[in-house]
Design a protein around this motif. Structure first.
Motif, mmCIF file in Angstrom:
data_model
loop_
_atom_site.group_PDB
_atom_site.id
_atom_site.type_symbol
_atom_site.label_atom_id
_atom_site.label_comp_id
_atom_site.label_asym_id
_atom_site.label_seq_id
_atom_site.Cartn_x
_atom_site.Cartn_y
_atom_site.Cartn_z
ATOM 1 N N LEU A 56 0.796 -1.297 0.074
ATOM 2 C CA LEU A 56 0.103 -0.003 -0.022
ATOM 3 C C LEU A 56 0.895 1.151 -0.067
ATOM 4 C CD1 LEU A 56 -2.792 1.429 0.288
ATOM 5 C CD2 LEU A 56 -2.641 1.260 2.735
ATOM 6 N N PHE A 57 1.916 1.424 0.910
ATOM 7 C CA PHE A 57 2.863 2.272 1.044
ATOM 8 C C PHE A 57 3.541 2.544 -0.373
ATOM 9 C CE2 PHE A 57 3.274 1.513 5.714
ATOM 10 C CZ PHE A 57 1.961 2.306 5.996
ATOM 11 N N MET A 58 3.963 1.523 -0.941
ATOM 12 C CA MET A 58 4.597 1.492 -2.313
ATOM 13 C C MET A 58 3.628 2.346 -3.580
ATOM 14 S SD MET A 58 5.881 -1.421 -5.038
ATOM 15 C CE MET A 58 4.263 -1.771 -5.326
ATOM 16 N N GLY A 59 2.441 1.846 -3.280
ATOM 17 C CA GLY A 59 1.294 2.387 -4.501
ATOM 18 C C GLY A 59 1.190 4.014 -4.206
ATOM 19 N N ILE A 60 1.070 4.227 -2.811
ATOM 20 C CA ILE A 60 0.961 5.755 -2.346
ATOM 21 C C ILE A 60 2.033 6.540 -2.802
ATOM 22 C CG2 ILE A 60 0.604 7.177 -0.310
ATOM 23 C CD1 ILE A 60 -0.984 5.183 0.825
ATOM 24 N N SER A 61 3.025 6.103 -2.701
ATOM 25 C CA SER A 61 4.598 6.567 -2.905
ATOM 26 C C SER A 61 4.521 6.896 -4.557
ATOM 27 C CB SER A 61 5.777 5.747 -2.620
ATOM 28 O OG SER A 61 5.572 5.843 -1.161
ATOM 29 N N VAL A 62 4.144 5.972 -5.249
ATOM 30 C CA VAL A 62 4.152 5.898 -6.726
ATOM 31 C C VAL A 62 3.193 7.120 -7.098
ATOM 32 C CG1 VAL A 62 3.711 4.880 -8.723
ATOM 33 C CG2 VAL A 62 4.889 3.700 -7.207
ATOM 34 N N GLN A 63 2.059 7.022 -6.213
ATOM 35 C CA GLN A 63 0.987 7.908 -6.779
ATOM 36 C C GLN A 63 1.424 9.348 -6.695
ATOM 37 O OE1 GLN A 63 -2.704 7.318 -4.639
ATOM 38 N NE2 GLN A 63 -3.342 9.289 -4.901
ATOM 39 N N LYS A 64 2.134 9.491 -5.503
ATOM 40 C CA LYS A 64 2.723 10.964 -5.193
ATOM 41 C C LYS A 64 3.602 11.276 -6.129
ATOM 42 C CE LYS A 64 1.196 11.077 -0.346
ATOM 43 N NZ LYS A 64 1.612 11.230 1.097
ATOM 44 N N ALA A 65 4.526 10.322 -6.545
ATOM 45 C CA ALA A 65 5.672 10.565 -7.394
ATOM 46 C C ALA A 65 5.085 11.076 -8.785
ATOM 47 C CB ALA A 65 6.612 9.412 -7.571
ATOM 48 N N LEU A 66 4.062 10.453 -9.239
ATOM 49 C CA LEU A 66 3.524 10.920 -10.515
ATOM 50 C C LEU A 66 3.081 12.504 -10.690
ATOM 51 C CD1 LEU A 66 1.422 7.772 -11.246
ATOM 52 C CD2 LEU A 66 3.420 8.655 -12.372
ATOM 53 N N GLU A 67 3.172 13.028 -9.342
ATOM 54 C CA GLU A 67 2.711 14.554 -9.475
ATOM 55 C C GLU A 67 3.998 15.289 -9.502
ATOM 56 O OE1 GLU A 67 0.341 14.751 -5.583
ATOM 57 O OE2 GLU A 67 -1.290 13.551 -6.396
ATOM 58 N N LYS A 68 5.217 14.744 -9.392
ATOM 59 C CA LYS A 68 6.346 15.884 -9.335
ATOM 60 C C LYS A 68 7.055 15.642 -10.596
ATOM 61 C CE LYS A 68 6.824 14.392 -4.621
ATOM 62 N NZ LYS A 68 7.692 14.066 -3.470
#
Length: 128
Positions: A56-68
């Motif tokens: 779950l944390f990996m998915g959230i990290s990737v989601q946030k990284a897509l915004e950068k």
């Protein structure tokens, strides 16, 4: 806080489902071998919950990284991977060191997400 993407939730549920399935199989093997006790269950719970949270944390990290932008995204992903790897290492160390956890039932579930991910193309083929 940003809303968790539906894809992240869907894939985390997929991993959780397979972690539960493989955990039941592992617990059954311990029962068949007459090696089951409460420490097996506790070790399985420790690692099973940890690997689902890790995913779950990996998915959230990737989601946030897509915004950068690209450079910041790479750094964020690397930092996330390092922290998540350290988290799993700590969980494995606790499972191995604390006597209320069976060492094997604490370590084996750490492999369950990898197996589930390897099986994913079989289920994607049926969906298409």
């Amino acid at each position: 806080m940003t809303k968790i993407n539906d894809v992240v939730i869907k894939e985390t549920k997929y991993i959780a489902y397979f972690v539960i399935l493989f955990s039941v199989i592992m617990e059954s093997v311990f029962l068949i071998l007459q090696k089951w006790d409460y420490t097996v269950l506790l070790g399985n719970l420790l690692s099973g919950i940890a690997v689902v949270l890790n995913f779950l944390f990996m998915g959230i990290s990737v989601q946030k990284a897509l915004e950068k932008d690209e450079k910041d995204a790479k750094n964020a992903i690397r930092a996330s991977q390092s922290l998540r790897t350290f988290f799993l290492f700590v969980v494995a160390a606790i499972g191995a060191a604390v006597p209320i956890f069976n060492i094997w039932s604490s370590l084996i579930p750490l492999l369950f997400p990898r197996i589930a991910i390897s099986l994913r193309p079989l289920f994607n083929r049926k969906e298409n």
